[in-house]
Design a protein around this motif. Structure first.
Motif, PDB file in Angstrom:
ATOM      1  N   ALA A  86       3.968  -8.158  -7.748  1.00 41.22           N
ATOM      2  CA  ALA A  86       4.497  -8.939  -6.640  1.00 41.22           C
ATOM      3  C   ALA A  86       3.604 -10.138  -6.420  1.00 41.22           C
ATOM      4  CB  ALA A  86       4.576  -8.109  -5.364  1.00 41.22           C
TER       5      ALA A  86
ATOM      6  N   ALA B 109      -1.326 -18.820   2.177  1.00 42.41           N
ATOM      7  CA  ALA B 109      -1.841 -17.565   1.621  1.00 42.41           C
ATOM      8  C   ALA B 109      -1.241 -17.386   0.229  1.00 42.41           C
ATOM      9  CB  ALA B 109      -1.469 -16.398   2.519  1.00 42.41           C
ATOM     10  N   MET B 110      -2.063 -16.962  -0.712  1.00 42.07           N
ATOM     11  CA  MET B 110      -1.577 -16.710  -2.074  1.00 42.07           C
ATOM     12  C   MET B 110      -1.955 -15.282  -2.430  1.00 42.07           C
ATOM     13  SD  MET B 110      -0.263 -17.778  -4.931  1.00 42.07           S
ATOM     14  CE  MET B 110      -0.321 -19.523  -5.308  1.00 42.07           C
ATOM     15  N   LEU B 111      -0.953 -14.415  -2.455  1.00 44.96           N
ATOM     16  CA  LEU B 111      -1.220 -12.988  -2.623  1.00 44.96           C
ATOM     17  C   LEU B 111      -0.467 -12.440  -3.831  1.00 44.96           C
ATOM     18  CD1 LEU B 111      -0.804 -11.869   1.111  1.00 44.96           C
ATOM     19  CD2 LEU B 111      -2.888 -12.577  -0.049  1.00 44.96           C
ATOM     20  N   VAL B 112      -1.144 -11.613  -4.587  1.00 46.33           N
ATOM     21  CA  VAL B 112      -0.544 -11.055  -5.795  1.00 46.33           C
ATOM     22  C   VAL B 112      -0.904  -9.585  -5.889  1.00 46.33           C
ATOM     23  CG1 VAL B 112      -0.624 -11.104  -8.336  1.00 46.33           C
ATOM     24  CG2 VAL B 112      -0.695 -13.246  -7.066  1.00 46.33           C
ATOM     25  N   HIS B 113       0.053  -8.759  -6.272  1.00 45.24           N
ATOM     26  CA  HIS B 113      -0.398  -7.434  -6.686  1.00 45.24           C
ATOM     27  C   HIS B 113       0.328  -6.954  -7.913  1.00 45.24           C
ATOM     28  CE1 HIS B 113       2.919  -5.083  -5.241  1.00 45.24           C
ATOM     29  NE2 HIS B 113       2.786  -5.531  -4.023  1.00 45.24           N
ATOM     30  N   GLU B 114      -0.339  -6.067  -8.587  1.00 46.84           N
ATOM     31  CA  GLU B 114       0.197  -5.474  -9.814  1.00 46.84           C
ATOM     32  C   GLU B 114      -0.140  -3.993  -9.775  1.00 46.84           C
ATOM     33  OE1 GLU B 114      -1.529  -7.702 -13.302  1.00 46.84           O
ATOM     34  OE2 GLU B 114      -2.532  -8.638 -11.610  1.00 46.84           O
ATOM     35  N   ALA B 115       0.746  -3.192 -10.287  1.00 46.09           N
ATOM     36  CA  ALA B 115       0.438  -1.773 -10.404  1.00 46.09           C
ATOM     37  C   ALA B 115       1.110  -1.240 -11.649  1.00 46.09           C
ATOM     38  CB  ALA B 115       0.917  -1.000  -9.182  1.00 46.09           C
TER      39      ALA B 115
ATOM     40  N   VAL C 240       6.169 -13.063   4.955  1.00 45.69           N
ATOM     41  CA  VAL C 240       6.775 -12.191   3.946  1.00 45.69           C
ATOM     42  C   VAL C 240       5.855 -11.004   3.709  1.00 45.69           C
ATOM     43  CG1 VAL C 240       7.475 -11.963   1.533  1.00 45.69           C
ATOM     44  CG2 VAL C 240       7.970 -14.079   2.764  1.00 45.69           C
ATOM     45  N   LYS C 241       6.445  -9.832   3.685  1.00 44.65           N
ATOM     46  CA  LYS C 241       5.689  -8.610   3.409  1.00 44.65           C
ATOM     47  C   LYS C 241       6.375  -7.889   2.264  1.00 44.65           C
ATOM     48  CE  LYS C 241       3.917  -4.643   6.019  1.00 44.65           C
ATOM     49  NZ  LYS C 241       3.713  -4.136   7.385  1.00 44.65           N
ATOM     50  N   ALA C 242       5.643  -7.584   1.228  1.00 45.45           N
ATOM     51  CA  ALA C 242       6.212  -6.860   0.082  1.00 45.45           C
ATOM     52  C   ALA C 242       5.431  -5.579  -0.126  1.00 45.45           C
ATOM     53  CB  ALA C 242       6.143  -7.720  -1.181  1.00 45.45           C
ATOM     54  N   ILE C 243       6.125  -4.460  -0.131  1.00 50.91           N
ATOM     55  CA  ILE C 243       5.481  -3.160  -0.287  1.00 50.91           C
ATOM     56  C   ILE C 243       6.215  -2.367  -1.361  1.00 50.91           C
ATOM     57  CG2 ILE C 243       4.534  -1.176   0.980  1.00 50.91           C
ATOM     58  CD1 ILE C 243       5.535  -2.746   3.555  1.00 50.91           C
TER      59      ILE C 243
ATOM     60  N   ILE D 217       3.243 -13.559  -3.612  1.00 49.32           N
ATOM     61  CA  ILE D 217       3.718 -14.376  -2.500  1.00 49.32           C
ATOM     62  C   ILE D 217       2.854 -15.629  -2.468  1.00 49.32           C
ATOM     63  CG2 ILE D 217       4.136 -14.510  -0.013  1.00 49.32           C
ATOM     64  CD1 ILE D 217       4.043 -11.464   0.107  1.00 49.32           C
TER      65      ILE D 217
ATOM     66  N   PRO E 191       1.330  -0.517  -3.037  1.00 52.20           N
ATOM     67  CA  PRO E 191       0.465  -1.607  -2.572  1.00 52.20           C
ATOM     68  C   PRO E 191       1.289  -2.622  -1.789  1.00 52.20           C
ATOM     69  CG  PRO E 191       0.425  -1.396  -4.978  1.00 52.20           C
ATOM     70  CD  PRO E 191       1.587  -0.614  -4.469  1.00 52.20           C
ATOM     71  N   GLY E 192       0.798  -3.026  -0.650  1.00 54.52           N
ATOM     72  CA  GLY E 192       1.503  -4.009   0.167  1.00 54.52           C
ATOM     73  C   GLY E 192       0.765  -5.326   0.198  1.00 54.52           C
ATOM     74  N   ILE E 193       1.527  -6.414   0.193  1.00 58.48           N
ATOM     75  CA  ILE E 193       0.917  -7.708   0.467  1.00 58.48           C
ATOM     76  C   ILE E 193       1.736  -8.359   1.558  1.00 58.48           C
ATOM     77  CG2 ILE E 193      -0.266  -8.172  -1.715  1.00 58.48           C
ATOM     78  CD1 ILE E 193       2.153  -9.656  -2.702  1.00 58.48           C
ATOM     79  N   GLU E 194       1.065  -9.034   2.478  1.00 57.62           N
ATOM     80  CA  GLU E 194       1.743  -9.597   3.636  1.00 57.62           C
ATOM     81  C   GLU E 194       1.170 -10.984   3.898  1.00 57.62           C
ATOM     82  OE1 GLU E 194       1.700  -6.817   6.872  1.00 57.62           O
ATOM     83  OE2 GLU E 194       2.270  -8.326   8.328  1.00 57.62           O
ATOM     84  N   ALA E 195       2.010 -11.991   3.740  1.00 51.68           N
ATOM     85  CA  ALA E 195       1.545 -13.362   3.949  1.00 51.68           C
ATOM     86  C   ALA E 195       2.048 -13.843   5.297  1.00 51.68           C
ATOM     87  CB  ALA E 195       2.056 -14.267   2.839  1.00 51.68           C
TER      88      ALA E 195
ATOM     89  N   HIS F 251       4.764  -2.356 -11.410  1.00 51.28           N
ATOM     90  CA  HIS F 251       5.315  -3.388 -10.536  1.00 51.28           C
ATOM     91  C   HIS F 251       4.352  -4.524 -10.344  1.00 51.28           C
ATOM     92  CE1 HIS F 251       3.097  -2.478  -6.925  1.00 51.28           C
ATOM     93  NE2 HIS F 251       3.515  -1.251  -6.926  1.00 51.28           N
TER      94      HIS F 251
END
Lengths: 309, 309
Positions: free
Chosen positions: B276, A270-276, B257-260, B278, A261-265, B274
């Motif tokens: 992430a 921008a407030m971005l979160v991911h979990e896997a 910022v890009k997190a993948i 931002i 999963p990608g997040i790109e701010a 995982h």
């Protein structure tokens, strides 16, 4: 029913769209690449596309409380059915769209359905979209479903998308794209089950363009036997926005799962979160259900159904 | 000191390796592509490589409580320094390795240092590796650092890697690879600060090959001004193992910022997670510190230092 539906057809329609006979209101039922029956309502007009195979579904401003059904079934092997369905949803609507594709294949030849669905969701509208994919049949022929879903959300619109692959789909490549204007909200839920030697790839790209736009991506999957799944969800924040991506996968047998999963701010606000998380069913969960009288297989099934529903 | 170190050299060494004068024990100090001073100890032998520029550092079985320093400084502009440093760490060791590179550039020409570090970590050994990157100087010339870090961990070894980019590095592409045998544990912490128009790309690939291997990846970064950061950490679980990847980024100004982060389970008993996030500094954190008497700038600085340390 006036139309020509076999027991297999009726069973597929029930599985993918929960339809018993023909639905009320607006609907379009497609079988083996051809129209079976269509009905428009006062507010929802369904028209054959002039440039591509498929339909345009136009929903008038202010339509509320209506449901439109557009299921597709494929029972003819060797068929590759490609269809473009475009939804023009007006402003201030509150509607439900039930789609889905069921394939019954008894042959050694492949059956394929590729549905390209595009949603133009008007200002302040609330759209619920439910799509189920399902394959069955004793044949060795592949059952292939490659859906493309494009969502354009105008200001302050809300979309709830529930995309589910039940079982029996040999191979799938899923592409989902969304763009959200100011104040728009998207809840995108994808549930996939793969088994045997099936493969599934899910690509998603959500662009939060407008101020206060908001996306929640929920991916839940179960990979059994020798199946392989790959997830590539990407959320891009271009303004003050919030994005949350959550991928959970249960892995069983010799299955493989890859989640990227990608997040790109591209904006300070921008407030971005991911979990896997990928793992197997926790042993203590199974033990707990077994103490309640279930066999190990029943306990496992119970946990999987709970996870996917 | 017998060796020829200018005040700028001494200041760079202090910044990247916390050295005041020459360190005790084993060390190798490199400046502008050449050896300045080297010292081996009874247990730690440092030898010039015969095939590539760089050194082989051989640490005897059972070496415990020793530290080896291998800092590099670059003060000559227009220089591209490529160096291969290989560590052969025996069994049952407990050692600390301090590396790092500082660039001082007053010119319009680029200065570049590419360090390719390879670690062979013996059974049951515990290695702590600390690396700091730093750039300074009023020149317009780029300060470029492209480190490659390869880690091979034998059974039941433990590696703690702390990789930090302090500030002043115009561009960096960081490649970090690790393979873990049974029972090995890796804690990989990367901290990056970028500012102005700087760019940073960090690629990581950790393969959990052995039973009960374990990796924790902690990435913390701050992107200020117009800087751009991209993170691609990937953890692959090939056996019963555990992996946890955590990427947190603070974004300021016009930075991107890009997190993948990827996780890939190729075994039913792999448990991979995982996370992430931002976002910008929470407003209420700044307000809280300002009520304690700090200015807004001081509060921001305090929060960033706390986040990166």
């Amino acid at each position: 029913m006036a139309v020509d539906l076999s027991p297999i057809d009726a069973s597929l329609l029930e599985e993918i769209a929960n339809i018993h006979g023909l639905p009320k209101g607006a609907f379009n039922i497609r079988k083996d690449g051809k129209l079976v029956e269509r009905h428009s309502s006062a507010n929802i007009e369904i028209a054959t596309k002039t440039d591509h195979p498929g339909i345009d579904i136009t929903i008038a401003d202010g339509t509320r409380g209506e449901t439109v059904y557009i299921p597709v079934i494929v029972t003819q092997s060797g068929l590759k059915d490609v269809v473009y369905n475009t939804f023009y949803i007006g402003e201030d609507c509150d509607v439900t769209i039930i789609a889905g594709c069921g394939i019954h294949n008894e042959s050694h030849q492949a059956s394929e359905h590729d549905g390209i669905h595009t949603f133009h969701c008007g200002k302040n509208s609330h759209v619920k979209y439910v799509e189920k994919h399902y394959g069955e049949g004793e044949g060795t022929g592949e059952r292939i479903l490659n859906p493309v879903t494009n969502v354009f959300q105008a200001e302050n619109s809300v979309c709830e998308m529930e995309l589910t692959q039940l079982r029996g789909v040999t191979s799938t490549v899923r592409d989902t794209n969304a763009e959200l204007e100011a104040g728009a909200k998207l809840v995108l839920t994808e549930k996939l089950l793969t088994h045997d030697d099936q493969t599934a790839t899910s690509n998603m790209k959500v662009v939060l363009k407008g101020k206060d736009s908001n996306v929640q991506v929920i991916s839940r999957s179960v990979a059994q036997d020798n199946s392989v799944q790959v997830f590539n969800p990407l959320v891009i924040g271009e303004s003050m926005c919030r994005g949350h991506v959550q991928c959970d996968a249960i892995i069983m047998g010799n299955a493989k799962v890859k989640a990227i999963p990608g997040i790109e701010a591209a904006c300070e606000d921008a407030m971005l979160v991911h979990e896997a998380a990928i793992g197997k069913i926790a042993g203590d969960q199974i033990t707990k259900l077994m103490t309640l009288g279930l066999t190990e297989e029943e306990a496992e099934q119970e946990i999987l159904e709970d996870f996917l529903n």
